[in-house]
Design an enzyme around this catalytic site. Structure first.
Site, PDB file in Angstrom:
ATOM      1  N   ASN A   1       0.753  -0.917   0.136  1.00 22.24           N
ATOM      2  CA  ASN A   1      -0.155  -0.025   0.329  1.00 22.24           C
ATOM      3  C   ASN A   1       0.752   1.548  -0.258  1.00 22.24           C
ATOM      4  O   ASN A   1       2.013   1.292  -0.058  1.00 22.24           O
ATOM      5  CB  ASN A   1      -1.098  -0.162   1.034  1.00 22.24           C
ATOM      6  CG  ASN A   1      -0.655   0.038   2.506  1.00 22.24           C
ATOM      7  OD1 ASN A   1       0.851   0.554   2.909  1.00 22.24           O
ATOM      8  ND2 ASN A   1      -0.250  -1.518   3.108  1.00 22.24           N
TER       9      ASN A   1
ATOM     10  N   LYS B   1       9.179 -16.573 -11.886  1.00 26.42           N
ATOM     11  CA  LYS B   1       8.070 -15.363 -12.005  1.00 26.42           C
ATOM     12  C   LYS B   1       7.322 -15.515 -13.007  1.00 26.42           C
ATOM     13  O   LYS B   1       7.492 -16.208 -13.572  1.00 26.42           O
ATOM     14  CB  LYS B   1       9.208 -14.088 -13.117  1.00 26.42           C
ATOM     15  CG  LYS B   1       8.601 -13.020 -13.957  1.00 26.42           C
ATOM     16  CD  LYS B   1       9.871 -12.260 -14.599  1.00 26.42           C
ATOM     17  CE  LYS B   1       8.536 -10.836 -15.158  1.00 26.42           C
ATOM     18  NZ  LYS B   1       8.634 -10.067 -15.627  1.00 26.42           N
TER      19      LYS B   1
ATOM     20  N   PHE C   1      -4.982   2.786  14.910  1.00 22.76           N
ATOM     21  CA  PHE C   1      -4.938   4.389  13.578  1.00 22.76           C
ATOM     22  C   PHE C   1      -6.570   3.354  13.149  1.00 22.76           C
ATOM     23  O   PHE C   1      -6.288   2.353  12.685  1.00 22.76           O
ATOM     24  CB  PHE C   1      -4.436   4.176  12.449  1.00 22.76           C
ATOM     25  CG  PHE C   1      -2.609   5.047  13.317  1.00 22.76           C
ATOM     26  CD1 PHE C   1      -1.958   5.318  14.441  1.00 22.76           C
ATOM     27  CD2 PHE C   1      -2.927   6.483  12.483  1.00 22.76           C
ATOM     28  CE1 PHE C   1      -0.972   5.985  14.512  1.00 22.76           C
ATOM     29  CE2 PHE C   1      -2.079   7.839  13.445  1.00 22.76           C
ATOM     30  CZ  PHE C   1      -0.751   7.081  14.307  1.00 22.76           C
TER      31      PHE C   1
ATOM     32  N   LYS D   1     -14.061  -0.532  15.470  1.00 23.54           N
ATOM     33  CA  LYS D   1     -12.645  -1.331  15.883  1.00 23.54           C
ATOM     34  C   LYS D   1     -11.650  -0.901  17.059  1.00 23.54           C
ATOM     35  O   LYS D   1     -11.416  -1.567  17.725  1.00 23.54           O
ATOM     36  CB  LYS D   1     -11.555   0.025  14.767  1.00 23.54           C
ATOM     37  CG  LYS D   1     -11.633  -1.033  13.378  1.00 23.54           C
ATOM     38  CD  LYS D   1     -10.641   0.110  12.337  1.00 23.54           C
ATOM     39  CE  LYS D   1     -10.786  -0.759  10.770  1.00 23.54           C
ATOM     40  NZ  LYS D   1      -9.836   0.592   9.401  1.00 23.54           N
TER      41      LYS D   1
ATOM     42  N   LYS E   1     -11.218  -4.031  19.638  1.00 25.68           N
ATOM     43  CA  LYS E   1      -9.856  -4.756  19.271  1.00 25.68           C
ATOM     44  C   LYS E   1      -9.229  -4.440  20.035  1.00 25.68           C
ATOM     45  O   LYS E   1      -7.662  -4.081  20.563  1.00 25.68           O
ATOM     46  CB  LYS E   1      -9.104  -4.037  17.878  1.00 25.68           C
ATOM     47  CG  LYS E   1     -10.055  -5.196  16.729  1.00 25.68           C
ATOM     48  CD  LYS E   1      -9.166  -4.751  15.654  1.00 25.68           C
ATOM     49  CE  LYS E   1     -10.369  -5.790  14.663  1.00 25.68           C
ATOM     50  NZ  LYS E   1      -9.355  -5.075  12.671  1.00 25.68           N
TER      51      LYS E   1
HETATM   52  O1  PMT Z   1       3.225   5.930   6.717  1.00 33.43           O
HETATM   53  P1  PMT Z   1       2.493   7.144   5.812  1.00 33.43           P
HETATM   54  O2  PMT Z   1       3.360   7.909   4.863  1.00 33.43           O
HETATM   55  O3  PMT Z   1       3.129   8.485   7.123  1.00 33.43           O
HETATM   56  O4  PMT Z   1       1.211   7.212   6.982  1.00 33.43           O
HETATM   57  C1  PMT Z   1       0.959   7.217   7.703  1.00 33.43           C
HETATM   58  C2  PMT Z   1      -0.995   6.355   7.858  1.00 33.43           C
HETATM   59  C3  PMT Z   1      -2.122   6.419   7.112  1.00 33.43           C
HETATM   60  C4  PMT Z   1      -0.400   4.813   7.302  1.00 33.43           C
HETATM   61  C5  PMT Z   1      -1.004   5.770   9.412  1.00 33.43           C
HETATM   62  O5  PMT Z   1      -1.489   6.852   9.622  1.00 33.43           O
HETATM   63  C6  PMT Z   1      -2.578   5.137   9.557  1.00 33.43           C
HETATM   64  O6  PMT Z   1      -3.462   5.511   9.126  1.00 33.43           O
HETATM   65  N1  PMT Z   1      -1.979   3.457  10.235  1.00 33.43           N
HETATM   66  C7  PMT Z   1      -2.989   2.959  10.064  1.00 33.43           C
HETATM   67  C8  PMT Z   1      -3.358   2.259   8.494  1.00 33.43           C
HETATM   68  C9  PMT Z   1      -4.222   1.237   8.701  1.00 33.43           C
HETATM   69  O7  PMT Z   1      -4.152   0.052   8.088  1.00 33.43           O
HETATM   70  O8  PMT Z   1      -5.642   1.481   8.805  1.00 33.43           O
HETATM   71  P2  PMT Z   1      -6.573   0.384   8.845  1.00 33.43           P
HETATM   72  O9  PMT Z   1      -7.982   0.426   9.747  1.00 33.43           O
HETATM   73  O10 PMT Z   1      -7.013  -0.710   7.738  1.00 33.43           O
HETATM   74  O11 PMT Z   1      -6.329  -0.772  10.392  1.00 33.43           O
HETATM   75  C10 PMT Z   1      -6.765  -0.083  12.462  1.00 33.43           C
HETATM   76  C11 PMT Z   1      -5.323  -0.221  12.867  1.00 33.43           C
HETATM   77  O12 PMT Z   1      -5.286  -2.174  13.057  1.00 33.43           O
HETATM   78  C12 PMT Z   1      -4.236  -0.466  13.053  1.00 33.43           C
HETATM   79  O13 PMT Z   1      -3.717   0.155  13.769  1.00 33.43           O
HETATM   80  C13 PMT Z   1      -3.906  -1.125  12.205  1.00 33.43           C
HETATM   81  O14 PMT Z   1      -2.286  -1.049  11.848  1.00 33.43           O
HETATM   82  C14 PMT Z   1      -3.896  -2.605  12.320  1.00 33.43           C
HETATM   83  N2  PMT Z   1      -4.110  -3.747  11.928  1.00 33.43           N
HETATM   84  C15 PMT Z   1      -4.249  -3.644  10.539  1.00 33.43           C
HETATM   85  C16 PMT Z   1      -4.315  -5.086   9.668  1.00 33.43           C
HETATM   86  C17 PMT Z   1      -3.937  -6.245  10.924  1.00 33.43           C
HETATM   87  N3  PMT Z   1      -3.330  -6.785   9.654  1.00 33.43           N
HETATM   88  N4  PMT Z   1      -3.426  -6.030  11.326  1.00 33.43           N
HETATM   89  C18 PMT Z   1      -2.694  -4.520  12.296  1.00 33.43           C
HETATM   90  O15 PMT Z   1      -2.737  -4.955  13.058  1.00 33.43           O
END
Ligand code: PMT
Length: 401
Positions: free
Chosen positions: A208, A287, A321, A335, A339
């Site tokens: 991503n 590949k 986040f 969320k 969690k």
């Molecule tokens: O890195 P930058 O370019 O500065 O951008 C910052 C950011 C936008 C990436 C950051 O601010 C951010 O939002 N990070 C979390 C993005 C995300 O994965 O969001 P989500 O809503 O999909 O996930 C929710 C939370 O679960 C997040 O804390 C994530 O780290 C966590 N997660 C998600 C999926 C997964 N399989 N395991 C996780 O722990």
């Protein structure tokens, strides 16, 4: 942090003195006021006129030079300074400070200081290794002065070794750290940052747009505030903040293992990484060849790391986040509850300049009590500080509770 600060720069007689012109510029650019004291030998390597022009302030030299304004004395300079930085610091000035000798304006001003002193030595490598110099440096550290060790590299005397003035950005960062309040001292914080990459074949992967900037800003600001920081990072191309322990990972499964094996010993977990929710169900050893037919990829879910941390966290503080393109607050709240997060930071993607890749972000900070703090677009470092303010509040509440 450096904006509006008064920086007193002491320049002593070493070849690295020529670099102080750029150092003055860097501090002025950061919004600081800079006054320079040069020793007699310092002014042989760089002229006072250069530093006077760049700082916009009179350069001070001799304690008894009556041409200076009456209020420029060692005592008023010491009172004026929020921080004093000596760069480059010779063996001579360090010996004088270590043993309380005050025989010129710089060493006399140091004796009158009430604010912090940061010493950045630079000299020939044999001088730097000399036991007397090392003893004086240990003594300075023991007295509570901040000392930034010299770097290894090619020296002006055409030898290679330790004794180089640290890069100017390291000096600026050390000044920032010295001036930052230490409200996270003794706290171990684990931060995740960046994207994960999920390989499909030896040359391709799913990922991503995360640059790691948000997570790295959190690591940097937590370190400045005194925390011991472990940064678990997916592949990014930004420098690791000095003093932060880096654990590099590629995939979501590697990130999961790195986080779970380090939960013990960390009181705060901040999950800023953008973890791939899915990975290719299979990995092709060779590949995948281009064909004429459409190609369908089968994906399987990755572990939900934050959900696992939520189940295991005990008294730890968990900050997550949320990256949403619709129903931001509703989805973020869901969320957070599912969690077991203590705080969730929702990226407001409707704001240009927020989210992935930018140096800025606009977020809402939500807590389980229903509170929402909306922050306008600001530098990611500033956003990080505001999140850490909330962490400090929670730590205080838990100590009291
Ligand atoms: O890195 P930058 O370019 O500065 O951008 C910052 C950011 C936008 C990436 C950051 O601010 C951010 O939002 N990070 C979390 C993005 C995300 O994965 O969001 P989500 O809503 O999909 O996930 C929710 C939370 O679960 C997040 O804390 C994530 O780290 C966590 N997660 C998600 C999926 C997964 N399989 N395991 C996780 O722990």
């Amino acid at each position: 942090m450096l904006g509006g600060k008064h920086i007193l720069l002491g320049v002593t007689g070493g070849i690295a003195a020529y670099k102080t012109a750029e150092l003055v510029r860097a501090f002025v650019k950061a919004g600081s006021r800079v006054k320079v004291i040069m020793t007699r030998n310092g002014s042989r390597f760089v002229t006072p006129l250069v530093l006077e022009t760049l700082s916009g302030e009179k350069v001070c030299g001799d304690t008894f030079d009556l041409t200076y304004e009456r209020d420029i004395t060692h005592v008023t300079l010491a009172e004026w300074a929020d921080i004093t930085i000596i760069a480059p610091a010779t063996a001579n000035i360090m010996a004088k400070i270590a043993w309380g000798i005050a025989d010129d304006l710089l060493s006399t001003t140091v004796i009158a200081l009430k604010s912090p002193l940061l010493i950045c030595p630079s000299m020939n490598t044999d001088m730097y290794k000399n036991p007397v110099v090392r003893r004086n440096m240990d003594q300075l550290k023991g007295l509570g002065y901040h000392l930034l060790e010299a770097k290894e590299g090619e020296l002006a005397c055409k030898t290679h070794g330790s004794g180089r003035l640290p890069p100017l950005e390291d000096i600026v960062e050390a000044a920032e750290t010295v001036l930052t309040k230490k409200d996270l001292e003794g706290v171990n914080i684990l931060v995740t940052a960046g994207p994960t990459q999920e390989p499909l074949d030896p040359v391709r992967y799913i990922t991503n747009h995360s640059s790691g900037k948000m997570g790295y800003a959190l690591a940097l600001m937590a370190k400045r505030r005194g925390a011991c920081v472990t940064l678990i990072s997916g592949p990014v191309s930004i420098p690791v903040p000095a003093g932060v322990e880096l654990v590099s990972v590629i995939t979501a499964r590697e990130m999961r293992d790195a986080v779970l094996s380090r939960l013990e010993g960390h009181q705060v977990i901040i999950k800023a990484a953008a973890v791939s929710d899915y990975r290719p169900a299979g990995f092709s050893q060779s590949k995948i060849k281009k064909g004429v037919k459409a190609l369908t990829l089968e994906l399987e879910p990755n572990p939900d790391i934050i959900a696992e941390v939520g189940r295991l966290k005990g008294h730890r503080i968990l900050v997550g986040f949320a990256m949403e393109t619709e129903h931001l607050l509703e989805n973020a709240r869901k969320k957070m509850a599912e969690k077991k997060m203590d705080i969730i930071v929702a990226n407001d993607l409707s704001e240009p300049g927020a989210g992935f890749r930018h140096d800025t972000n606009a977020v809402r900070i939500l807590d389980p009590e229903g509170g929402v703090e909306s922050l306008p677009l600001m530098e990611k470092k500033e956003v990080a500080d505001r999140i850490l303010d909330r962490v400090v509040e929670l730590l205080k509440r838990r100590k009291l509770g």
